[in-house]
Design a protein around this motif. Structure first.
Motif, PDB file in Angstrom:
ATOM      1  N   LEU A  39      20.291 -88.166  12.762  1.00 21.66           N
ATOM      2  CA  LEU A  39      19.591 -89.041  14.071  1.00 21.66           C
ATOM      3  C   LEU A  39      19.380 -88.073  15.141  1.00 21.66           C
ATOM      4  CD1 LEU A  39      21.655 -92.352  13.818  1.00 21.66           C
ATOM      5  CD2 LEU A  39      19.153 -91.885  13.363  1.00 21.66           C
ATOM      6  N   ALA A  43      15.972 -87.137  17.196  1.00 21.88           N
ATOM      7  CA  ALA A  43      15.900 -87.383  18.429  1.00 21.88           C
ATOM      8  C   ALA A  43      15.328 -86.002  19.092  1.00 21.88           C
ATOM      9  CB  ALA A  43      17.149 -87.821  18.918  1.00 21.88           C
ATOM     10  N   TRP A 131      11.227 -96.434  21.760  1.00 20.04           N
ATOM     11  CA  TRP A 131      12.172 -95.535  21.493  1.00 20.04           C
ATOM     12  C   TRP A 131      13.403 -95.801  20.759  1.00 20.04           C
ATOM     13  CZ3 TRP A 131      11.539 -92.689  27.245  1.00 20.04           C
ATOM     14  CH2 TRP A 131      10.518 -92.068  27.022  1.00 20.04           C
ATOM     15  N   GLY A 135      14.695 -95.085  16.839  1.00 22.60           N
ATOM     16  CA  GLY A 135      16.070 -94.622  16.497  1.00 22.60           C
ATOM     17  C   GLY A 135      16.659 -95.449  15.251  1.00 22.60           C
ATOM     18  N   TYR A 139      17.652 -94.394  11.521  1.00 24.68           N
ATOM     19  CA  TYR A 139      18.949 -94.490  10.937  1.00 24.68           C
ATOM     20  C   TYR A 139      18.764 -95.428   9.607  1.00 24.68           C
ATOM     21  CZ  TYR A 139      23.772 -96.012  10.542  1.00 24.68           C
ATOM     22  OH  TYR A 139      25.182 -96.048  10.277  1.00 24.68           O
ATOM     23  N   THR A 171       6.800 -92.915  19.414  1.00 30.65           N
ATOM     24  CA  THR A 171       7.451 -92.953  20.755  1.00 30.65           C
ATOM     25  C   THR A 171       6.261 -93.138  21.750  1.00 30.65           C
ATOM     26  OG1 THR A 171       6.942 -90.377  20.492  1.00 30.65           O
ATOM     27  CG2 THR A 171       9.091 -91.380  20.044  1.00 30.65           C
TER      28      THR A 171
END
Length: 402
Positions: A39, A43, A131, A135, A139, A171
């Motif tokens: 992650l 990111a 955003w 994430g 995951y 994003t």
């Protein structure tokens, strides 16, 4: 390609992973350490992508965040969040009447909810949702990869998903990351046999965007496969999950049909005004002919290469004997992209949720990392550079539909 058979996980990579104390502390609280690393990688890459778009906007004299929150379809979602449905139309040069009913409701509903409880503009709320969902989806990609192949492949899978040429669109204020989040975790629940969760998440994915049809089909066919494999001796939760899966997509399609006065065909009439329909590849063939005869700058040839790569990766995925639910999900998305009409520059975005296509590459990258880490880093660095450059270009420079 059984939904219940899980391949033996491959050995993890690298052999001596770095373990910062902060990651170790968080890992002890419930999030696997390997997932944290994956992650963090996701990111970092996507943050670099956002900064690349901001820099490109600055160079061109545009508002720094405008193309992230107000590009193309984003404006429609923000208008629906503020005004509801039935208040925005657009008449094309050919006379087609495009309405906001073409856009599925979950994303604008979440934007409106967030702006109601927090002092945010709709654009800011839209980006926060996108955003966070990206994430959550990353995951989920790790969780699926780890379940099937182990930590090394799972990390490579997330890393590759982060550097897709069009991953910048995870994003921006679009529904792709939200749809991916629900779809990925629905697939994970199928692989774990949690059918009620799988159906519920698939229904939410179906409320996110038109390609929610793909996850509904994947869950339903996976359930049917289990029924046949077990000769009908399956838990009631499986039947419930299979019935829940299409309800989000189907419910919205029927609602639009009711609004237009044509219950079964109204939604498809609305989409046709946007030149969005399944034409069995006629539109794709016409695009290919026009591209070969007249050229198409940068975006359109790149889109063709990305879609062609997706088809090739789907063939490799089938050879991998991946679980049926992953193959069906990726296959339906490929079919919708190749067989559907519409602007070809948008088609790579429709393949963003199809992360199973990356499984063959992720396994190869994980193997390379174990024996030639420098070579693996070089390959990944090159893919990252292409992704960041292309993402900034299509978002802030090119005028082609996203």
């Amino acid at each position: 390609m059984s939904t219940s058979s899980v391949p033996r996980p491959e050995s993890a990579a690298p052999s001596r992973p770095l373990r910062p104390p902060a990651l170790s502390r968080i890992a002890r609280r419930g999030i696997p350490e390997g997932a944290l690393f994956a992650l963090a990688l996701f990111a970092a890459v996507r943050l670099a992508g956002i900064l690349g778009v901001i820099l490109a906007n600055d160079v061109r004299g545009h508002p720094l965040l405008k193309t992230l929150s107000h590009s193309w379809d984003s404006r429609w979602y923000l208008h629906i969040a503020a005004q509801g449905y039935g208040h925005k139309i657009w008449i094309t040069p050919t006379g087609a009447v495009q309405t906001d009913w073409a856009f599925f409701p979950l994303y604008p509903a979440l934007i409106r909810a967030l702006t109601t409880v927090l002092p945010l503009t709709p654009g800011q709320a839209a980006l926060i949702i996108a955003w966070l969902a990206a994430g959550v989806a990353a995951y989920g990609v790790y969780a699926v990869g780890h379940l099937l192949y182990g930590r090394g492949v799972a990390t490579a899978l997330v890393g590759l998903w982060a550097v897709l040429p069009h991953a910048v669109e995870l994003t921006i204020a679009y529904t792709d990351s939200l749809f991916a989040a629900f779809a990925v975790w629905s697939l994970y629940c199928v692989l774990k046999g949690r059918w009620l969760w799988a159906g519920t998440l698939a229904a939410l994915a179906g409320l996110s965007r038109p390609s929610g049809f793909a996850i509904a089909v994947a869950v339903a066919l996976a359930a049917a496969h289990e029924v046949l494999r077990r000769r009908g001796r399956v838990p009631a939760s499986l039947w419930a999950g299979a019935l829940l899966a299409p309800l989000g997509w189907l419910g919205y399609v029927l609602w639009v049909g009711g609004q237009t006065g044509d219950l079964l065909g109204g939604y498809f009439t609305v989409q046709s005004a946007w030149d969005s329909r399944f034409d069995f590849g006629v539109g794709s063939a016409r695009f290919l002919k026009a591209l070969l005869l007249h050229g198409g700058g940068v975006v359109y040839p790149a889109a063709l290469v990305i879609v062609a790569a997706g088809v090739l990766l789907f063939a490799l995925l089938c050879l991998e004997r991946a679980p049926l639910v992953l193959v069906v999900f990726a296959g339906v998305l490929i079919l919708l992209v190749v067989g559907g009409s519409g602007s070809f520059s948008s088609k790579p975005r429709f393949l963003l949720p199809a992360f199973p296509l990356l499984i063959p590459m992720a396994r190869a990258l994980a193997r390379t990392w174990r024996v030639r880490p420098a070579q693996a880093l070089l390959v990944y660095g090159a893919l990252t550079l292409v992704s960041l450059t292309f993402g900034a270009y299509v978002t802030a420079v090119a005028r082609s539909p996203l």
